[in-house]
Design a protein around this motif. Structure first.
Motif, PDB file in Angstrom:
ATOM      1  N   ALA A  20       0.811  -1.225   0.000  1.00  0.00           N
ATOM      2  CA  ALA A  20       0.000   0.000   0.000  1.00  0.00           C
ATOM      3  C   ALA A  20       0.842   1.273   0.000  1.00  0.00           C
ATOM      4  N   TRP A  21       1.953   1.267   0.718  1.00  0.00           N
ATOM      5  CA  TRP A  21       2.700   2.511   0.926  1.00  0.00           C
ATOM      6  C   TRP A  21       3.957   2.655   0.089  1.00  0.00           C
ATOM      7  N   LEU A  22       4.571   1.570  -0.342  1.00  0.00           N
ATOM      8  CA  LEU A  22       5.861   1.685  -1.011  1.00  0.00           C
ATOM      9  C   LEU A  22       5.850   1.307  -2.485  1.00  0.00           C
ATOM     10  N   ILE A  23       4.789   0.727  -2.978  1.00  0.00           N
ATOM     11  CA  ILE A  23       4.658   0.531  -4.425  1.00  0.00           C
ATOM     12  C   ILE A  23       4.007   1.797  -4.965  1.00  0.00           C
ATOM     13  N   GLU A  24       4.742   2.525  -5.767  1.00  0.00           N
ATOM     14  CA  GLU A  24       4.356   3.876  -6.174  1.00  0.00           C
ATOM     15  C   GLU A  24       2.963   3.951  -6.803  1.00  0.00           C
ATOM     16  N   ASN A  26       0.338   2.028  -6.376  1.00  0.00           N
ATOM     17  CA  ASN A  26      -0.682   1.867  -5.335  1.00  0.00           C
ATOM     18  C   ASN A  26      -0.761   3.109  -4.450  1.00  0.00           C
ATOM     19  N   TYR A  27       0.397   3.617  -4.078  1.00  0.00           N
ATOM     20  CA  TYR A  27       0.448   4.784  -3.195  1.00  0.00           C
ATOM     21  C   TYR A  27      -0.222   5.994  -3.838  1.00  0.00           C
ATOM     22  N   SER A  28       0.166   6.316  -5.050  1.00  0.00           N
ATOM     23  CA  SER A  28      -0.340   7.544  -5.669  1.00  0.00           C
ATOM     24  C   SER A  28      -1.803   7.456  -6.092  1.00  0.00           C
ATOM     25  N   HIS A  29      -2.266   6.272  -6.492  1.00  0.00           N
ATOM     26  CA  HIS A  29      -3.642   6.145  -6.985  1.00  0.00           C
ATOM     27  C   HIS A  29      -4.675   5.838  -5.911  1.00  0.00           C
ATOM     28  N   VAL A  30      -4.278   5.157  -4.839  1.00  0.00           N
ATOM     29  CA  VAL A  30      -5.254   4.725  -3.843  1.00  0.00           C
ATOM     30  C   VAL A  30      -4.901   5.178  -2.427  1.00  0.00           C
ATOM     31  N   THR A  31      -3.723   4.818  -1.963  1.00  0.00           N
ATOM     32  CA  THR A  31      -3.366   5.051  -0.566  1.00  0.00           C
ATOM     33  C   THR A  31      -3.340   6.545  -0.223  1.00  0.00           C
TER      34      THR A  31
END
Length: 159
Positions: A20-24, A26-31
């Motif tokens: 959630a936090w370190l895959i870019e 996932n982070y930018s679009h959802v987290t």
């Protein structure tokens, strides 16, 4: 029982945080949007930065995860899923049964595992290889359905 609890906490939780936090993507679009949705500026700019740094430090603080990469996620997820799936039976149940009555005994492990699996399976993250790796184990899905139906866990979606 304690081995499984430690494994779920030490591995599944770290894998979730990493995804959630370190895959870019996932982070930018959802987290990031979800984390800042109800936070006013400037906190909406500051808090995600600190949370992401906290997650990175947590993961880096564990020696075997120091240089974690996306390539490590899938094999680790498969390993955890295999161990958990082997422990569960083909019939819907919790991890442990009462030796006298034969009824399910819901333990902290069951609740912990259900919470993590539910979060993973119901996630809308665009890059979520963990979800696919866990989803190939029907016993894990059966376990989640059983926890919802037999033990009153709140249903969050279609399995």
């Amino acid at each position: 029982k304690q081995w499984y609890q430690r494994r779920v906490r030490a591995r599944l939780e770290v894998l979730e945080l990493y995804t959630a936090w370190l895959i870019e993507e996932n982070y930018s679009h959802v987290t990031l949007p979800a984390y800042t949705a109800h936070t006013a500026w400037p906190l909406s700019a500051i808090l995600p930065f600190y949370k992401r740094r906290q997650v990175h430090r947590l993961i880096a603080g564990q020696s075997e995860w120091y240089d974690v990469s996306g390539e490590m996620i899938l094999p680790e997820t498969k390993s955890i899923a295999q161990a958990l799936s082997q422990r569960l039976s083909d019939t819907p149940s919790t991890f442990f049964r009462d030796s006298v009555t034969g009824e399910d005994v819901v333990t902290e492990l069951d609740c912990l595992l259900y919470g993590h699996l539910n979060a993973i399976f119901m996630s809308k993250l665009p890059n979520y290889r963990m979800k696919r790796a866990l989803g190939v184990h029907p016993r894990l899905i059966l376990f989640c359905k059983h926890m919802e139906n037999a033990h009153g866990m709140k249903k969050h979606g279609n399995w």
